[in-house]
Design a protein around this motif. Sequence first.
Motif, PDB file in Angstrom:
ATOM      1  N   LEU A   1       0.822  -1.215   0.000  1.00 39.22           N
ATOM      2  CA  LEU A   1       0.000   0.000   0.000  1.00 39.22           C
ATOM      3  C   LEU A   1       0.859   1.269   0.000  1.00 39.22           C
ATOM      4  O   LEU A   1       0.445   2.311  -0.475  1.00 39.22           O
ATOM      5  CB  LEU A   1      -0.888   0.037   1.252  1.00 39.22           C
TER       6      LEU A   1
ATOM      7  N   PHE B   1       6.437   4.376  -0.615  1.00 40.73           N
ATOM      8  CA  PHE B   1       7.857   4.421  -0.263  1.00 40.73           C
ATOM      9  C   PHE B   1       8.419   3.072   0.176  1.00 40.73           C
ATOM     10  O   PHE B   1       9.563   2.966   0.555  1.00 40.73           O
ATOM     11  CB  PHE B   1       8.128   5.486   0.810  1.00 40.73           C
TER      12      PHE B   1
ATOM     13  N   HIS C   1       5.226  10.872   8.002  1.00 41.18           N
ATOM     14  CA  HIS C   1       3.875  10.317   8.084  1.00 41.18           C
ATOM     15  C   HIS C   1       3.594   9.720   9.451  1.00 41.18           C
ATOM     16  O   HIS C   1       2.521   9.907  10.009  1.00 41.18           O
ATOM     17  CB  HIS C   1       3.671   9.243   7.008  1.00 41.18           C
TER      18      HIS C   1
ATOM     19  N   VAL D   1       0.594  10.740  12.222  1.00 39.29           N
ATOM     20  CA  VAL D   1      -0.403   9.854  12.814  1.00 39.29           C
ATOM     21  C   VAL D   1      -0.439  10.050  14.338  1.00 39.29           C
ATOM     22  O   VAL D   1      -1.502  10.198  14.934  1.00 39.29           O
ATOM     23  CB  VAL D   1      -0.129   8.375  12.469  1.00 39.29           C
TER      24      VAL D   1
ATOM     25  N   MET E   1      -1.789  13.675  15.134  1.00 43.73           N
ATOM     26  CA  MET E   1      -3.238  13.821  14.903  1.00 43.73           C
ATOM     27  C   MET E   1      -4.029  13.102  15.982  1.00 43.73           C
ATOM     28  O   MET E   1      -5.093  13.572  16.392  1.00 43.73           O
ATOM     29  CB  MET E   1      -3.614  13.270  13.530  1.00 43.73           C
TER      30      MET E   1
ATOM     31  N   TYR F   1      -8.695  15.248   2.276  1.00 45.55           N
ATOM     32  CA  TYR F   1      -7.397  14.817   1.773  1.00 45.55           C
ATOM     33  C   TYR F   1      -7.020  13.441   2.318  1.00 45.55           C
ATOM     34  O   TYR F   1      -6.610  12.553   1.578  1.00 45.55           O
ATOM     35  CB  TYR F   1      -6.336  15.858   2.138  1.00 45.55           C
ATOM     36  N   LEU F   2      -7.200  13.266   3.623  1.00 42.22           N
ATOM     37  CA  LEU F   2      -6.867  11.969   4.230  1.00 42.22           C
ATOM     38  C   LEU F   2      -7.775  10.870   3.698  1.00 42.22           C
ATOM     39  O   LEU F   2      -7.344   9.743   3.470  1.00 42.22           O
ATOM     40  CB  LEU F   2      -6.982  12.042   5.755  1.00 42.22           C
TER      41      LEU F   2
ATOM     42  N   ILE G   1      -6.508  10.105   0.063  1.00 46.29           N
ATOM     43  CA  ILE G   1      -5.196   9.441  -0.009  1.00 46.29           C
ATOM     44  C   ILE G   1      -5.307   7.976   0.427  1.00 46.29           C
ATOM     45  O   ILE G   1      -4.711   7.088  -0.178  1.00 46.29           O
ATOM     46  CB  ILE G   1      -4.121  10.197   0.801  1.00 46.29           C
TER      47      ILE G   1
ATOM     48  N   VAL H   1      -6.506   1.367   1.073  1.00 47.60           N
ATOM     49  CA  VAL H   1      -6.726   1.063   2.494  1.00 47.60           C
ATOM     50  C   VAL H   1      -8.192   0.676   2.712  1.00 47.60           C
ATOM     51  O   VAL H   1      -9.088   1.299   2.143  1.00 47.60           O
ATOM     52  CB  VAL H   1      -6.361   2.291   3.369  1.00 47.60           C
TER      53      VAL H   1
ATOM     54  N   VAL I   1      -3.314  -0.722  12.316  1.00 47.26           N
ATOM     55  CA  VAL I   1      -2.538   0.472  12.661  1.00 47.26           C
ATOM     56  C   VAL I   1      -2.704   0.813  14.142  1.00 47.26           C
ATOM     57  O   VAL I   1      -1.755   1.217  14.815  1.00 47.26           O
ATOM     58  CB  VAL I   1      -2.919   1.663  11.740  1.00 47.26           C
TER      59      VAL I   1
ATOM     60  N   ALA J   1     -10.074   7.566  13.504  1.00 42.09           N
ATOM     61  CA  ALA J   1     -10.238   6.547  12.464  1.00 42.09           C
ATOM     62  C   ALA J   1     -11.668   6.559  11.914  1.00 42.09           C
ATOM     63  O   ALA J   1     -11.883   6.452  10.706  1.00 42.09           O
ATOM     64  CB  ALA J   1      -9.898   5.163  13.017  1.00 42.09           C
TER      65      ALA J   1
ATOM     66  N   ILE K   1     -12.079   9.376   9.461  1.00 37.96           N
ATOM     67  CA  ILE K   1     -11.415   9.098   8.179  1.00 37.96           C
ATOM     68  C   ILE K   1     -12.196   8.046   7.386  1.00 37.96           C
ATOM     69  O   ILE K   1     -12.425   8.186   6.186  1.00 37.96           O
ATOM     70  CB  ILE K   1      -9.954   8.635   8.383  1.00 37.96           C
TER      71      ILE K   1
END
Length: 154
Positions: free
Chosen positions: A43, A46, A63, A67, A70, A93-94, A97, A103, A111, A143, A146
Amino acid sequence: IEFTEKQEALVKESWEILKQDIPKYSLHFFSQILEIAPAAKGLFSFLRDSDEVPHNNPKLKAHAVKVFKMTCETAIQLREKGKVVVADTTLQYLGSIHLKSGVIDPHFEVVKEALVRTLKEGLGEKYNEEVEGAWSQAYDHLALAIKAEMKQQD
Ligand code: HEM
Ligand code: ISQ
């Protein structure tokens, strides 16, 4: 359920501790995600082309810090306002993304567990169930916001 002053303080205090070694704990956080769900590796842009979790990757660090920050911010809001307010643009945005990255809902539990394990590692004997509960509660609220945004955009 109510979010108490004590819980807010626990979250803030523990973030102050983890903040002192960002390279270490962002790597730990990430490694835990992959230990729990190895397939999640694909996912993250990088990570896709590397064999192991890259040490000192600036994106990974930035990143991971976001997390934690936030979740910390969510704890403060829960205490002050009794609800979570994330700026609309940030949430959109979140949502986008994470939706774009593939995800799905169950990943959020992964997570959360990785976050808790990282706290345990960082806090040592200062770690306890109250700390875990405070972070979990704040994380769950964030969560939820989001996930709701992801469903709206889907
Ligand atoms: C990206 C936060 C949950 C996977 C990001 C970014 C943030 C973030 C701030 C970086 C956005 C940017 O600046 O480009 C959060 C928060 C979460 C959460 C606060 C929960 C409360 C998850 C979950 C997964 C996940 C459950 C799945 C394992 C990703 C991926 C990216 C990302 C794949 C894109 C990374 C890349 O390829 O560059 N997240 N995230 N996140 N997150 Fe999360
Ligand atoms: C993005 N979203 C959730 C968790 C993360 C952990 C480390 C790096 C990036 C992340």
